[in-house]
Design an enzyme around this catalytic site. Structure first.
Site, mmCIF file in Angstrom:
data_model
loop_
_atom_site.group_PDB
_atom_site.id
_atom_site.type_symbol
_atom_site.label_atom_id
_atom_site.label_comp_id
_atom_site.label_asym_id
_atom_site.label_seq_id
_atom_site.Cartn_x
_atom_site.Cartn_y
_atom_site.Cartn_z
ATOM 1 N N ALA A 86 0.870 -1.180 0.000
ATOM 2 C CA ALA A 86 0.000 0.000 0.000
ATOM 3 C C ALA A 86 0.905 1.228 0.000
ATOM 4 O O ALA A 86 2.074 1.137 0.387
ATOM 5 C CB ALA A 86 -0.886 -0.015 1.238
ATOM 6 N N GLY A 126 0.721 -4.987 0.901
ATOM 7 C CA GLY A 126 -0.473 -5.005 0.056
ATOM 8 C C GLY A 126 -0.237 -5.688 -1.283
ATOM 9 O O GLY A 126 -1.163 -6.236 -1.878
ATOM 10 N N GLU A 147 -0.670 -9.243 -0.564
ATOM 11 C CA GLU A 147 -2.104 -9.453 -0.288
ATOM 12 C C GLU A 147 -2.921 -9.416 -1.579
ATOM 13 O O GLU A 147 -3.864 -10.187 -1.753
ATOM 14 C CB GLU A 147 -2.593 -8.385 0.701
ATOM 15 C CG GLU A 147 -1.992 -8.600 2.088
ATOM 16 C CD GLU A 147 -2.193 -7.398 3.010
ATOM 17 O OE1 GLU A 147 -1.742 -6.297 2.666
ATOM 18 O OE2 GLU A 147 -2.804 -7.565 4.072
ATOM 19 N N GLU A 189 4.902 -5.176 7.036
ATOM 20 C CA GLU A 189 4.227 -4.087 7.766
ATOM 21 C C GLU A 189 4.763 -3.929 9.184
ATOM 22 O O GLU A 189 4.809 -2.835 9.734
ATOM 23 C CB GLU A 189 2.712 -4.346 7.831
ATOM 24 C CG GLU A 189 1.993 -4.203 6.494
ATOM 25 C CD GLU A 189 1.946 -5.487 5.684
ATOM 26 O OE1 GLU A 189 2.708 -6.444 5.989
ATOM 27 O OE2 GLU A 189 1.141 -5.547 4.732
HETATM 28 N N1 CAA Z 1 4.646 3.111 -0.583
HETATM 29 C C1 CAA Z 1 5.080 4.284 -1.095
HETATM 30 N N2 CAA Z 1 6.259 4.410 -1.737
HETATM 31 C C2 CAA Z 1 7.015 3.306 -1.881
HETATM 32 C C3 CAA Z 1 6.626 2.058 -1.371
HETATM 33 C C4 CAA Z 1 5.367 1.975 -0.691
HETATM 34 N N3 CAA Z 1 4.894 0.833 -0.208
HETATM 35 N N4 CAA Z 1 7.603 1.149 -1.646
HETATM 36 C C5 CAA Z 1 8.556 1.816 -2.320
HETATM 37 N N5 CAA Z 1 8.220 3.122 -2.455
HETATM 38 C C6 CAA Z 1 8.988 4.183 -3.112
HETATM 39 C C7 CAA Z 1 10.180 4.627 -2.277
HETATM 40 O O1 CAA Z 1 9.775 5.564 -1.309
HETATM 41 C C8 CAA Z 1 11.073 5.217 -3.358
HETATM 42 O O2 CAA Z 1 10.593 6.498 -3.670
HETATM 43 P P1 CAA Z 1 11.667 7.739 -3.857
HETATM 44 O O3 CAA Z 1 12.461 7.355 -5.065
HETATM 45 O O4 CAA Z 1 10.792 8.917 -4.059
HETATM 46 O O5 CAA Z 1 12.488 7.765 -2.624
HETATM 47 C C9 CAA Z 1 10.798 4.340 -4.564
HETATM 48 O O6 CAA Z 1 9.546 3.689 -4.310
HETATM 49 C C10 CAA Z 1 11.853 3.260 -4.787
HETATM 50 O O7 CAA Z 1 11.963 2.535 -3.553
HETATM 51 P P2 CAA Z 1 13.393 2.305 -2.821
HETATM 52 O O8 CAA Z 1 14.331 3.398 -3.125
HETATM 53 O O9 CAA Z 1 13.093 1.999 -1.383
HETATM 54 O O10 CAA Z 1 13.838 0.993 -3.626
HETATM 55 P P3 CAA Z 1 14.817 -0.173 -3.114
HETATM 56 O O11 CAA Z 1 15.074 -1.016 -4.302
HETATM 57 O O12 CAA Z 1 15.969 0.391 -2.347
HETATM 58 O O13 CAA Z 1 13.925 -1.021 -2.036
HETATM 59 C C11 CAA Z 1 11.932 -2.120 -1.234
HETATM 60 C C12 CAA Z 1 12.800 -1.730 -2.455
HETATM 61 C C13 CAA Z 1 12.685 -3.113 -0.353
HETATM 62 C C14 CAA Z 1 10.670 -2.765 -1.787
HETATM 63 C C15 CAA Z 1 11.591 -0.845 -0.433
HETATM 64 O O14 CAA Z 1 11.089 0.153 -1.308
HETATM 65 C C16 CAA Z 1 10.549 -1.062 0.653
HETATM 66 O O15 CAA Z 1 10.868 -1.586 1.689
HETATM 67 N N6 CAA Z 1 9.284 -0.621 0.401
HETATM 68 C C17 CAA Z 1 8.223 -0.686 1.376
HETATM 69 C C18 CAA Z 1 7.708 -2.076 1.567
HETATM 70 C C19 CAA Z 1 6.612 -2.083 2.617
HETATM 71 O O16 CAA Z 1 6.831 -1.777 3.759
HETATM 72 N N7 CAA Z 1 5.384 -2.465 2.199
HETATM 73 C C20 CAA Z 1 4.241 -2.527 3.074
HETATM 74 C C21 CAA Z 1 3.443 -1.276 2.983
HETATM 75 S S1 CAA Z 1 2.133 -1.175 4.185
HETATM 76 C C22 CAA Z 1 0.896 -2.138 3.541
HETATM 77 O O17 CAA Z 1 1.014 -2.683 2.478
HETATM 78 C C23 CAA Z 1 -0.329 -2.257 4.407
HETATM 79 C C24 CAA Z 1 -1.298 -3.284 3.962
HETATM 80 O O18 CAA Z 1 -1.393 -4.343 4.508
HETATM 81 C C25 CAA Z 1 -2.225 -3.002 2.833
#
Ligand code: CAA
Length: 260
Positions: A68, A111, A114, A134
């Site tokens: 998400a 998400g 999911e 998460e």
């Molecule tokens: N939401 C918003 N932005 C996101 C995102 C997310 N879930 N995942 C990645 N991005 C964005 C980053 O902020 C980054 O943006 P900027 O270039 O503006 O900084 C861009 O995408 C590229 O990401 P990274 O630079 O972090 O890329 P990476 O290759 O170094 O890492 C990753 C990849 C490990 C997937 C890392 O991006 C990450 O950990 N993302 C979040 C994963 C996460 O926590 N997901 C769960 C979200 S909560 C949820 O989903 C609730 C639910 O149950 C519905």
């Protein structure tokens, strides 16, 4: 082949297959509310299109979806997030009647995982990473992860994935029973299409009732589920496809299903 473009997704039709591609490349296909509304609209459009028999949902090589949209959620309060009730939109994905094959490459996190689990079949590329991270950002899965992952792979593995937040590889996901098959990244969409075409050849009426009966298992007792299955089975005897399918078998020829 016909293509329609939304802002955050791309759709295309290839014969009897409807393809939806998540497309927010700058944020690894983070699932914003706008993207989810477009996704639901595209799925409903394919569901209502008689020519489409199977839907494939995919992302990019790098990400199916990284979850998400954290930016969109970070300032919410309990009251604001509850009143917006954004996951109600996510729930509509589940209402799609035609089978959805998730073709997952790269990150399927939070998400994203999911969403893949809401689909009916998951084909993963060797590069796929599934996880529910998460816990690392102080919350828990909110779009079905605790329920669907546990039902898919059992309590102990689900506990590990959700409590540690550590993603698993495609081969771990295969061993755990989370995905149907793992293929080289360059063959991902082709493999999904092969399976979609196989399903598309069947009676769409039977496919619809089979999907409905399988999903029933998640919210019913075994005796109610068996009753539901039996009624769906009996119902198919009013379809032309049942007559055609059985006649074709007896006449030793391939069946020609029309969906009637
Ligand atoms: N939401 C918003 N932005 C996101 C995102 C997310 N879930 N995942 C990645 N991005 C964005 C980053 O902020 C980054 O943006 P900027 O270039 O503006 O900084 C861009 O995408 C590229 O990401 P990274 O630079 O972090 O890329 P990476 O290759 O170094 O890492 C990753 C990849 C490990 C997937 C890392 O991006 C990450 O950990 N993302 C979040 C994963 C996460 O926590 N997901 C769960 C979200 S909560 C949820 O989903 C609730 C639910 O149950 C519905």
């Amino acid at each position: 082949m016909m293509t329609m473009t939304y802002k955050n997704i791309q759709t295309e039709k290839e014969e009897q297959i409807g393809i939806v591609r998540l497309h927010r490349p700058t944020v690894l296909n983070a699932l914003s509310h706008e993207l989810m509304e477009e996704l639901v609209a595209a799925l409903q459009e394919f569901d209502n299109d008689d020519k489409i028999r199977v839907i494939i949902l995919t992302g990019s090589d790098k990400a199916f979806a990284a979850g998400a949209d954290i930016k969109e959620m970070s300032d919410e309060t309990t009251v604001s997030i509850m009143l917006k009730d954004r996951f109600a939109t996510w729930d509509k994905v589940r209402k799609t009647k035609k089978p959805i094959i998730a073709a997952v490459s790269g990150y399927a996190l939070g998400g994203g995982c999911e969403l893949a689990m809401t689909c009916d079949i998951i084909i993963a590329s060797e590069t796929a990473k599934f996880g529910q991270p998460e816990i690392n950002i102080g919350v828990i899965p909110g779009a079905g992860g605790t329920q669907r992952l546990t039902r898919a792979i059992g309590k102990y593995k689900a506990m590990e994935i959700i409590l540690t937040g550590r993603p698993i590889t495609a081969s771990e996901a295969l061993a755990a029973g989370l995905v149907n098959k793992v293929v080289p990244a360059e063959l991902l969409l082709d493999e999904a299409k092969v399976m979609a075409k196989e399903i598309a050849k069947k009676s769409p009426v039977a496919v619809k009732l089979a999907k409905e009966a399988i999903l029933k298992v998640f919210d019913t007792s075994i005796s109610e589920g068996l009753e539901f299955e039996r009624k769906n089975f009996y119902m198919l005897f009013s379809s032309e496809d049942q007559k055609e399918g059985m006649r074709a078998f007896l006449e030793k020829r391939p069946a020609n299903f029309t969906g009637k």
